[in-house]
Design a protein around this motif. Structure first.
Motif, PDB file in Angstrom:
ATOM      1  N   ASP A  28      -5.850   5.444   0.364  1.00 35.31           N
ATOM      2  CA  ASP A  28      -5.268   4.734   1.579  1.00 35.31           C
ATOM      3  C   ASP A  28      -5.192   5.864   2.754  1.00 35.31           C
ATOM      4  OD1 ASP A  28      -4.734   2.208   2.874  1.00 35.31           O
ATOM      5  OD2 ASP A  28      -2.707   2.515   2.760  1.00 35.31           O
ATOM      6  N   ASP A  33      -3.447   3.506   6.037  1.00 26.73           N
ATOM      7  CA  ASP A  33      -2.236   4.052   6.619  1.00 26.73           C
ATOM      8  C   ASP A  33      -1.376   4.890   5.480  1.00 26.73           C
ATOM      9  OD1 ASP A  33      -1.586   2.036   5.320  1.00 26.73           O
ATOM     10  OD2 ASP A  33       0.003   0.982   7.039  1.00 26.73           O
ATOM     11  N   ASP A  35      -0.050   4.230   2.450  1.00 27.15           N
ATOM     12  CA  ASP A  35       1.106   3.584   1.777  1.00 27.15           C
ATOM     13  C   ASP A  35       0.966   2.431   0.681  1.00 27.15           C
ATOM     14  OD1 ASP A  35       0.011   1.295   3.101  1.00 27.15           O
ATOM     15  OD2 ASP A  35       1.832   0.744   4.269  1.00 27.15           O
ATOM     16  N   HIS A  36      -0.552   2.529   0.211  1.00 22.41           N
ATOM     17  CA  HIS A  36      -0.825   1.419  -0.797  1.00 22.41           C
ATOM     18  C   HIS A  36      -0.229   1.823  -2.099  1.00 22.41           C
ATOM     19  CE1 HIS A  36      -2.854  -1.915  -2.596  1.00 22.41           C
ATOM     20  NE2 HIS A  36      -3.341  -0.948  -3.468  1.00 22.41           N
ATOM     21  N   ARG A 175      -6.878  -3.082   7.607  1.00 18.10           N
ATOM     22  CA  ARG A 175      -6.661  -2.063   8.319  1.00 18.10           C
ATOM     23  C   ARG A 175      -8.075  -1.015   8.290  1.00 18.10           C
ATOM     24  NH1 ARG A 175      -1.988  -0.367   9.879  1.00 18.10           N
ATOM     25  NH2 ARG A 175      -0.414  -1.601   8.799  1.00 18.10           N
TER      26      ARG A 175
HETATM   27 MG    MG Z   1      -1.820   0.578   3.720  1.00 16.92          MG
END
Ligand code: MG
Ligand code: ADP
Length: 206
Positions: A28, A33, A35-36, A175
């Protein structure tokens, strides 16, 4: 197959997603971003906490609570998407025997929930690019007379191929789509977590 098998599936998902959290976050970080992994780990650790304090009588109730936990505990796109998957998966199983056909119907209902929420299409470089081939392989295996374990194993293998096939794609949802052409050359994090979840089903629900 009873509720216990489904509890084992969710617990196994939590273990595997925890073990792969850094890897998912690394994926990710390339196109999102970063955070996955943290998102999935947080959500499934909250499910483990739920399982530790509550015993569930029905698959419907189990997956409703698990799904709601993901929706409420996971910020980001993936929480509501996976939350909806489990909510609809459980609702579709309500009152049914867990036959390969019934599990197939529930998987389809779950993935339709992901599509209803996220509007992904094939090749958009999302988790759907792992779910879609998984469903197709599952259906084909069941039509050919496979038992649940064999059908889920076929689904897991197809999910992994779909995950790998996201690498060259340009993202059109989520995203990663903000990157346009620069999203190509990277494996989709959500397709990766989906593959882990389907592989876990093949291990635990057979
Ligand atoms: Mg993410
Ligand atoms: P966020 O993108 O909000 O940070 P996550 O990082 O947890 O959320 O999840 C990203 C993953 O969610 C992507 O890799 C993709 O597979 C999936 N995703 C994002 N948008 C969609 C969508 N509209 N439909 C299906 N899957 C999506």
């Amino acid at each position: 197959m009873g509720v216990d098998s489904f509890v084992n599936w969710l617990r196994d998902c939590a273990t595997v997603l925890h073990e792969n959290a850094a890897y998912l976050t690394e994926l990710d970080s390339a196109i999102g971003d970063a955070d996955h992994g943290a998102n999935m780990d947080r959500g499934f650790q909250a499910i483990v906490a739920l399982l530790d304090e509550t015993s569930f009588e029905t698959a419907d109730d189990l997956f409703k609570k698990a799904g709601m936990t993901l929706v409420s505990k996971v910020g980001g796109a993936s929480g509501p998407l996976y939350g909806t998957f489990f909510l609809r998966f459980g609702t579709a199983l309500a009152g049914a025997e867990a036959t390969p056909e019934a599990i197939g119907k529930a998987l389809h209902a779950g993935v339709e929930g992901i599509l209803a929420r996220g509007k992904a299409e094939p090749g958009d470089k999302t988790m759907y690019d792992a779910w879609a081939p998984a469903l197709e392989a599952y259906d084909g295996a069941v039509a050919g007379g496979a038992d649940l374990g064999a059908a889920l194993t076929a689904a897991a293998e197809a999910a992994a191929k779909g995950r790998d096939a996201t690498i060259p794609l340009v993202a059109r949802k989520g995203r990663a789509s903000y990157l346009g052409e620069r999203s190509a050359g990277h494996q989709d994090p959500g397709a990766t977590s989906t593959t882990l979840i389907v592989e876990s089903a093949a291990r635990t629900l057979s």
